[in-house]
Design a protein around this motif. Structure first.
Motif, PDB file in Angstrom:
ATOM      1  N   UNK A 138      15.406   8.828  26.695  1.00 48.61           N
ATOM      2  CA  UNK A 138      15.667   7.482  26.193  1.00 48.61           C
ATOM      3  C   UNK A 138      14.405   6.620  26.248  1.00 48.61           C
ATOM      4  N   UNK A 139      13.671   6.736  27.350  1.00 49.88           N
ATOM      5  CA  UNK A 139      12.411   5.986  27.465  1.00 49.88           C
ATOM      6  C   UNK A 139      11.401   6.429  26.394  1.00 49.88           C
ATOM      7  N   UNK A 140      11.355   7.714  26.127  1.00 53.27           N
ATOM      8  CA  UNK A 140      10.448   8.236  25.098  1.00 53.27           C
ATOM      9  C   UNK A 140      10.853   7.695  23.724  1.00 53.27           C
ATOM     10  N   UNK A 141      12.141   7.633  23.451  1.00 56.32           N
ATOM     11  CA  UNK A 141      12.605   7.106  22.170  1.00 56.32           C
ATOM     12  C   UNK A 141      12.274   5.625  22.034  1.00 56.32           C
ATOM     13  N   UNK A 142      12.470   4.876  23.110  1.00 59.12           N
ATOM     14  CA  UNK A 142      12.159   3.443  23.084  1.00 59.12           C
ATOM     15  C   UNK A 142      10.659   3.237  22.879  1.00 59.12           C
ATOM     16  N   UNK A 143       9.848   4.005  23.590  1.00 56.82           N
ATOM     17  CA  UNK A 143       8.393   3.883  23.457  1.00 56.82           C
ATOM     18  C   UNK A 143       7.952   4.271  22.049  1.00 56.82           C
ATOM     19  N   UNK A 144       8.577   5.306  21.522  1.00 56.14           N
ATOM     20  CA  UNK A 144       8.234   5.755  20.171  1.00 56.14           C
ATOM     21  C   UNK A 144       8.592   4.693  19.131  1.00 56.14           C
ATOM     22  N   UNK A 145       9.755   4.113  19.264  1.00 58.52           N
ATOM     23  CA  UNK A 145      10.143   3.073  18.299  1.00 58.52           C
ATOM     24  C   UNK A 145       9.290   1.812  18.483  1.00 58.52           C
ATOM     25  N   UNK A 146       8.888   1.525  19.720  1.00 60.76           N
ATOM     26  CA  UNK A 146       8.013   0.375  19.953  1.00 60.76           C
ATOM     27  C   UNK A 146       6.654   0.608  19.310  1.00 60.76           C
ATOM     28  N   UNK A 147       6.142   1.821  19.381  1.00 60.74           N
ATOM     29  CA  UNK A 147       4.867   2.142  18.744  1.00 60.74           C
ATOM     30  C   UNK A 147       4.987   2.039  17.225  1.00 60.74           C
ATOM     31  N   UNK A 148       6.115   2.483  16.704  1.00 58.85           N
ATOM     32  CA  UNK A 148       6.353   2.370  15.260  1.00 58.85           C
ATOM     33  C   UNK A 148       6.415   0.916  14.832  1.00 58.85           C
ATOM     34  N   UNK A 149       7.072   0.091  15.621  1.00 59.10           N
ATOM     35  CA  UNK A 149       7.165  -1.338  15.312  1.00 59.10           C
ATOM     36  C   UNK A 149       5.793  -1.991  15.399  1.00 59.10           C
ATOM     37  N   UNK A 150       4.994  -1.597  16.396  1.00 57.88           N
ATOM     38  CA  UNK A 150       3.643  -2.152  16.540  1.00 57.88           C
ATOM     39  C   UNK A 150       2.772  -1.753  15.344  1.00 57.88           C
ATOM     40  N   UNK A 151       2.917  -0.520  14.897  1.00 55.67           N
ATOM     41  CA  UNK A 151       2.150  -0.070  13.729  1.00 55.67           C
ATOM     42  C   UNK A 151       2.582  -0.838  12.490  1.00 55.67           C
ATOM     43  N   UNK A 152       3.871  -1.090  12.357  1.00 53.55           N
ATOM     44  CA  UNK A 152       4.375  -1.872  11.225  1.00 53.55           C
ATOM     45  C   UNK A 152       3.860  -3.294  11.262  1.00 53.55           C
ATOM     46  N   UNK A 153       3.846  -3.879  12.456  1.00 56.51           N
ATOM     47  CA  UNK A 153       3.332  -5.236  12.598  1.00 56.51           C
ATOM     48  C   UNK A 153       1.839  -5.279  12.277  1.00 56.51           C
ATOM     49  N   UNK A 154       1.120  -4.254  12.690  1.00 57.39           N
ATOM     50  CA  UNK A 154      -0.315  -4.190  12.411  1.00 57.39           C
ATOM     51  C   UNK A 154      -0.552  -4.183  10.901  1.00 57.39           C
TER      52      UNK A 154
END
Length: 100
Positions: free
Chosen positions: A10-26
């Motif tokens: 679950x932590x890996x999924x949350x971190x992965x989606x957070x990285x995806x969101x950060x890339x989208x924001x970038x």
């Protein structure tokens, strides 16, 4: 053991989606900055590179032609001075013959 694995997944999924969101924001921030730069450049009325290069070539050609014309004027002035000098010498000779 199974519980720990699930928490880590679950932590890996949350971190992965957070990285995806950060890339989208970038990507979104980069797009906004690019839009702002384009708007500023358009307002500044900056000349395109092709137009600048064309005008530079025209200026270089005009400068070269000006230098050529200056050389021709100098040459013509020298010829004129030489011709006027020859005329003055000829008139002096004629004047001295009349007095003799």
């Amino acid at each position: 053991m199974q519980t720990q694995n699930r928490i880590l997944d679950d932590l890996a999924k949350v971190a992965s989606s957070a990285m995806g969101a950060a890339a989208g924001m970038r990507g979104e921030v980069e797009a906004r900055i690019r839009e702002q730069f384009e708007r500023i450049i358009t307002q500044m009325d900056i000349v395109p590179r092709e137009e600048f290069d064309a005008m530079k070539a025209v200026a270089v050609k005009a400068r070269e032609e000006g230098e050529d014309l200056a050389q021709k004027v100098t040459s013509l002035e020298a010829r004129l001075a030489h011709l006027e000098g020859g005329v003055k010498t000829a008139t002096k000779k004629v004047s001295s013959k009349k007095t003799d």
